[in-house]
Design a protein around this motif. Sequence first.
Motif, mmCIF file in Angstrom:
data_model
loop_
_atom_site.group_PDB
_atom_site.id
_atom_site.type_symbol
_atom_site.label_atom_id
_atom_site.label_comp_id
_atom_site.label_asym_id
_atom_site.label_seq_id
_atom_site.Cartn_x
_atom_site.Cartn_y
_atom_site.Cartn_z
ATOM 1 N N LYS A 190 -22.882 -6.168 5.199
ATOM 2 C CA LYS A 190 -23.311 -6.061 6.602
ATOM 3 C C LYS A 190 -23.775 -4.627 6.919
ATOM 4 C CE LYS A 190 -21.798 -6.981 11.285
ATOM 5 N NZ LYS A 190 -21.969 -5.592 11.697
ATOM 6 N N ALA A 191 -23.068 -3.660 6.351
ATOM 7 C CA ALA A 191 -23.478 -2.262 6.560
ATOM 8 C C ALA A 191 -24.879 -2.025 5.976
ATOM 9 C CB ALA A 191 -22.472 -1.320 5.912
ATOM 10 N N TRP A 192 -25.134 -2.642 4.815
ATOM 11 C CA TRP A 192 -26.479 -2.541 4.213
ATOM 12 C C TRP A 192 -27.517 -3.153 5.155
ATOM 13 C CZ3 TRP A 192 -30.673 -1.483 1.689
ATOM 14 C CH2 TRP A 192 -31.597 -2.476 1.358
ATOM 15 N N LYS A 193 -27.176 -4.325 5.701
ATOM 16 C CA LYS A 193 -28.096 -4.982 6.638
ATOM 17 C C LYS A 193 -28.345 -4.073 7.850
ATOM 18 C CE LYS A 193 -26.797 -7.220 10.024
ATOM 19 N NZ LYS A 193 -26.664 -6.844 11.447
ATOM 20 N N ASP A 194 -27.265 -3.452 8.365
ATOM 21 C CA ASP A 194 -27.414 -2.567 9.539
ATOM 22 C C ASP A 194 -28.289 -1.357 9.206
ATOM 23 O OD1 ASP A 194 -25.881 -4.257 11.070
ATOM 24 O OD2 ASP A 194 -24.009 -3.171 10.723
ATOM 25 N N THR B 103 -32.259 -10.814 8.014
ATOM 26 C CA THR B 103 -32.022 -11.936 7.098
ATOM 27 C C THR B 103 -32.550 -11.609 5.703
ATOM 28 O OG1 THR B 103 -34.057 -13.026 7.854
ATOM 29 C CG2 THR B 103 -32.002 -13.757 8.860
ATOM 30 N N LYS B 104 -33.682 -10.901 5.641
ATOM 31 C CA LYS B 104 -34.199 -10.551 4.308
ATOM 32 C C LYS B 104 -33.294 -9.529 3.631
ATOM 33 C CE LYS B 104 -37.142 -13.147 5.758
ATOM 34 N NZ LYS B 104 -36.518 -14.068 6.654
ATOM 35 N N ALA B 105 -32.685 -8.641 4.402
ATOM 36 C CA ALA B 105 -31.742 -7.676 3.811
ATOM 37 C C ALA B 105 -30.537 -8.420 3.237
ATOM 38 C CB ALA B 105 -31.294 -6.674 4.874
ATOM 39 N N LEU C 287 -28.718 -18.346 1.752
ATOM 40 C CA LEU C 287 -27.837 -17.178 1.871
ATOM 41 C C LEU C 287 -26.368 -17.544 1.668
ATOM 42 C CD1 LEU C 287 -27.653 -14.123 2.774
ATOM 43 C CD2 LEU C 287 -27.207 -15.008 5.051
ATOM 44 N N PHE C 288 -25.899 -18.503 2.464
ATOM 45 C CA PHE C 288 -24.469 -18.818 2.412
ATOM 46 C C PHE C 288 -24.072 -19.472 1.099
ATOM 47 C CE2 PHE C 288 -24.919 -18.548 7.149
ATOM 48 C CZ PHE C 288 -24.100 -17.442 7.293
ATOM 49 N N GLY D 112 -37.877 -3.769 20.439
ATOM 50 C CA GLY D 112 -38.460 -4.205 19.170
ATOM 51 C C GLY D 112 -38.496 -5.702 18.978
ATOM 52 N N GLY D 113 -37.767 -6.428 19.828
ATOM 53 C CA GLY D 113 -37.812 -7.888 19.738
ATOM 54 C C GLY D 113 -36.947 -8.463 18.642
ATOM 55 N N GLU D 114 -37.197 -9.732 18.377
ATOM 56 C CA GLU D 114 -36.339 -10.513 17.488
ATOM 57 C C GLU D 114 -36.449 -10.089 16.012
ATOM 58 O OE1 GLU D 114 -36.976 -14.902 17.476
ATOM 59 O OE2 GLU D 114 -35.387 -14.760 18.968
ATOM 60 N N CYS D 115 -37.679 -9.905 15.545
ATOM 61 C CA CYS D 115 -37.918 -9.709 14.110
ATOM 62 C C CYS D 115 -37.082 -8.588 13.497
ATOM 63 C CB CYS D 115 -39.409 -9.499 13.861
ATOM 64 S SG CYS D 115 -39.779 -8.974 12.193
ATOM 65 N N PRO D 116 -37.161 -7.356 14.004
ATOM 66 C CA PRO D 116 -36.398 -6.295 13.333
ATOM 67 C C PRO D 116 -34.908 -6.322 13.651
ATOM 68 C CG PRO D 116 -37.613 -5.397 15.185
ATOM 69 C CD PRO D 116 -38.007 -6.831 15.079
ATOM 70 N N ASN D 117 -34.537 -6.880 14.782
ATOM 71 C CA ASN D 117 -33.135 -6.794 15.205
ATOM 72 C C ASN D 117 -32.269 -7.969 14.752
ATOM 73 O OD1 ASN D 117 -33.112 -4.311 16.864
ATOM 74 N ND2 ASN D 117 -34.683 -5.412 18.015
ATOM 75 N N TRP D 118 -32.816 -9.188 14.812
ATOM 76 C CA TRP D 118 -31.969 -10.359 14.534
ATOM 77 C C TRP D 118 -32.584 -11.376 13.572
ATOM 78 C CZ3 TRP D 118 -33.352 -9.241 19.786
ATOM 79 C CH2 TRP D 118 -32.402 -8.451 20.440
#
Lengths: 459, 89
Positions: free
Chosen positions: A89-93, A55-57, A192-193, A44-50
Amino acid sequence: MSRAAPYDYDLISIGSGTGGSVGANYASKLGKKVAIVEQENVLGGECPNWACVPTKALLHSADIYETVNNASFYGINPGKISINYKKIKAWKDLVVSRTGTSHAEETFAKDGIDVLRGHAHFIDPHTISIDGKRYRSRKFLIASGTKNFIPPVEGLEESGYITFREAIDLQKIPKSIFIIGGGPIGCEFAQLFSSFGSKAHLIEVAPRLLGHEEPESADLIKAVFLKRKVDVVTNGKIYSIEKKGKKKSIKYSDGKTAHHIEVDEVLVASGKRPNVDFGLENAGVKYDKHGIKTNRFMQTSAKHIWAAGDVVGPYQFTHTAAYQSRLAGHNMFARKSACQAAYYNCIPRTVFTSPEVASVGTTEEEVRKHGGKPKIGMAPVSILGRANTSNQTTGLVKVVCSHKGVILGASIVAPRAGEMIHELALAVRFGHSAKEIANMIHAFPTWSEAVKVACAKVQ
Amino acid sequence: MNHVVKRHGHTQPYDERKLYASVFASLNAVRVPVEEAELVANQVCKELGSWLGNKHEVTSGDIHRKASRILSAINPDAGYIYKTHRSIS
């Protein structure tokens, strides 16, 4: 396998991200025998995985946290609120898992596309080697993406750093973070931070943040960050980074004064470089430091090899990669007269800060640089009914037009800028004038009314 | 194990000694002292080995191009000799 052997595939796509998969699917639907090569563990590449998706989540969680923190002003008492970063992080996952990358292999198989795992290397123009096994294909689509550019800063390697890939998987929020690079990625992580309470330092070597955006947008975002207590440094230069126990000691300058700070983490977001280490010379594919060279049809210097996505540019967006990949998939099997060329004049660009920054087309500076005399229209969002009802008054819309009033580009800083920009992208794409947009009825009270006002003010 | 696809299509295991010898010869040709030439040749071999990484197969052209770039960055004259020697021979 000898050189005279028949082809194993009609198309092999190097890279399973958007730039590779869209074209591969297109070819598969045409009945072609297709394979995708992926060297990462996940598809799937960079966009959905990293990148975009995680980042939007995380930014969504950050936005909720800030909203709840300020809720009492609006008559809502949320009680004591706190951050559970493991749950964030769980939400992001969860969000990442919902993109379907974890079962992408089955999806590709269902579409009749083979997935080949490993690093592809061209042995000759029609042959790639993956872990010693050779595959021959009639055509190739290269969508190998980019890698992070790590600036040559003294002590950076030794003291350690993270990139966006690690930043999305931190187990806890660093108390302080030094972000190198004031482009879209650096700004989003500063957002974010700082939302989660980190002391964020954002350093950019150029005179302003978001260097490709209009200066008005960049200045506004800088002001927003400063208000959020983000330490923004432009014209910055980092002298050295040194590890001191669990901290990192950084010496830098803002162009006038030398500074020395200690932080918990260093995030490098100083741009990307194309992934071109695939033996492209053996295939006759020309490239330079900016990426693989293609014509407007996404065809490389080797006539049977196409390229798409971040490895080509000029933009490194998922939507651009999808566009280029679909064109490549179409053009490589189409008659010459039916081939479609790529146009980049109406690619929308969005930075997911708060407020968002979005733009399309050309900037005022670019028009002037080419000898044009643009007409400009600007409107602050503070005049809107929506700004009043939402209590969010920071933002603007800037429209850049030709001397005849045709919209050439636009920039928006507003809470929903990423959605608003598409009206102006449509105008740029089809050559509409500012007057036509100004005469459109825009719903009250919406952020989009600022587009109407800016267009009405074009002069 | 890295393998090298030669110009005429046959494959053989990557042999670092061959690279070392050719890089050393180029350095020698521009009169780099032996001790320094050994150090540079070792460095080129190390950097090229790192680039090879888990690539199972590369071409002899790949090795020549990569070694040429690495050597040119350290010693442009030797790099030039290394780069042009092959096309003459």
